[in-house]
Design an enzyme around this catalytic site. Structure first.
Site, mmCIF file in Angstrom:
data_model
loop_
_atom_site.group_PDB
_atom_site.id
_atom_site.type_symbol
_atom_site.label_atom_id
_atom_site.label_comp_id
_atom_site.label_asym_id
_atom_site.label_seq_id
_atom_site.Cartn_x
_atom_site.Cartn_y
_atom_site.Cartn_z
ATOM 1 N N GLU A 92 138.103 34.049 22.227
ATOM 2 C CA GLU A 92 139.126 33.949 23.676
ATOM 3 C C GLU A 92 138.548 32.866 24.222
ATOM 4 O OE1 GLU A 92 139.503 37.667 25.468
ATOM 5 O OE2 GLU A 92 140.519 38.525 24.102
ATOM 6 N N HIS A 107 133.653 42.263 22.926
ATOM 7 C CA HIS A 107 134.550 42.608 22.038
ATOM 8 C C HIS A 107 134.674 44.063 21.266
ATOM 9 C CE1 HIS A 107 136.815 41.658 17.456
ATOM 10 N NE2 HIS A 107 137.211 40.946 18.344
#
Length: 355
Positions: A297, A242
């Site tokens: 995700e 991320h």
């Protein structure tokens, strides 16, 4: 100069704070783990809107009525959704809402839920399903999308997801919404602009490819070799790493817990968990000294798949949850009363000097 505005403070907000170094997301003074899976989406909306939106004492009833009211506006466009992707259909539906409508904050969130469900069904050539004002927001969205009863564990799973994505600092779509709000274009315009930014594959369009990756891997026996080959080709492993979080994404943890409550509903969950373990091992071996943990995700894809949501519907559901945050940021920005107008540096050609 900061390309991409990295580390530039563009707004002050009381809504949420992202601490990437500590792996912490704070929403209105509460860690995400205190809210997601424990406090309903409607109540978190009321918390987020405190001091910004009046009369949100009964958020469940307000959102129920807003869904019904939004459906009256949106149902007339149902026959125009065939041939559009769910994101395109949702954009069409939200863009059709009249600016003169009263109670824009509540209407926007109610309409986002209805539009997400309608757009997913419309892309499949299916007729829309009317909302039930008495139902919870998450349960009603899932029922409208599937046209089938929703079990309590399924409703809680989607509710947890909507809370998880309700706000996340000044991300790309939220910044877009605030820029539009700063022009006094109005809440509905800000929401549509936020959706347009969210749909990009570098932002809210990312979870679907997690399932594409799992499909390509096929079996756990093939996982390590497939992941090694993908990294050797320079490909990103979807659902890992991320830009902000330097440790594990806290949203991944709360969604992992939600997925755990749905294990009996999907054969893919155990496979995905095994792939996650293998992927983290491969990443540690190939990227030593660099933290690349599981992000939101990965478990978004597993959770929504277990709920029977087609992968093309993931981004519309993301938008349905994030709309409450966009609305709050819109109102915060309007209170600032100043248009957002950064500068650029010209690097083009200059006119020739006169002789």
């Amino acid at each position: 100069m900061s390309i991409g505005l990295d580390d530039v403070v563009a707004a002050e907000t009381a809504l949420s704070h992202v601490d990437g170094e500590a792996g912490r997301l704070i929403i209105c003074g509460h860690d995400l783990e205190e809210l997601a899976g424990h406090v309903s989406f409607e109540d978190v909306v009321a918390m987020l809107w405190t001091g910004l939106v009046p009369n949100v004492a009964d958020p469940r009833a307000l959102l129920g009525r807003a869904r019904v009211r939004a459906y009256r506006h949106l149902a007339r466009l149902a026959d125009r959704l065939t041939g559009l992707t769910p994101v395109e259909g949702m954009r069409l539906l939200l863009s059709s809402l009249p600016d003169a409508e009263e109670d824009h904050p509540v209407l926007a969130v109610g309409a986002a839920g209805v539009a997400a469900a309608m757009a997913v069904r419309g892309a499949q050539g299916l007729a829309p399903v009317e909302p039930d004002a008495r139902a919870g927001h998450a349960a009603d969205i899932l029922r409208m999308m599937r046209d089938a009863p929703v079990a309590s564990d399924e409703a809680q799973g989607l509710d947890t997801y909507l809370v998880t994505v309700i706000d996340h600092g000044l991300n790309a779509s939220t910044f877009t919404a605030r820029v539009v709000a700063s022009t006094q274009a109005g809440i509905l315009s800000s929401v549509v602009a936020g959706l347009c930014a969210l749909k990009g594959p570098l932002h809210g369009g990312a979870p679907g490819p997690v399932l594409d990756m799992l499909d390509a891997i096929g079996s756990i026996e093939n996982a390590e070799a497939w992941l090694d080959d993908a990294m050797a080709r320079g490909e990103r492993l979807m659902g890992f790493g991320h830009r902000i979080y330097r440790v594990r994404d806290p949203r991944a943890d709360v969604l992992m817990a939600a997925v755990g409550r749905l294990k009996g509903r999907s054969d893919r969950i155990a496979f995905a968990e095994a792939v996650e373990v293998t992927a983290l091992k491969v990443l540690e071996r190939r990227k030593p000294g660099r933290r690349l943990d599981t992000n939101v995700e990965f478990y978004t894809a597993i959770l929504l798949d277990a709920l029977g949501v087609p992968r093309e519907g993931f981004t519309p559901l993301f938008a349905a949850g994030r709309t409450a945050g966009w609305v709050a940021h819109d109102i915060e920005q309007e209170k600032v009363g100043r248009i957002i107008r950064p500068q650029s540096r010209y690097v083009g050609a200059w006119p020739a000097e006169a002789a």
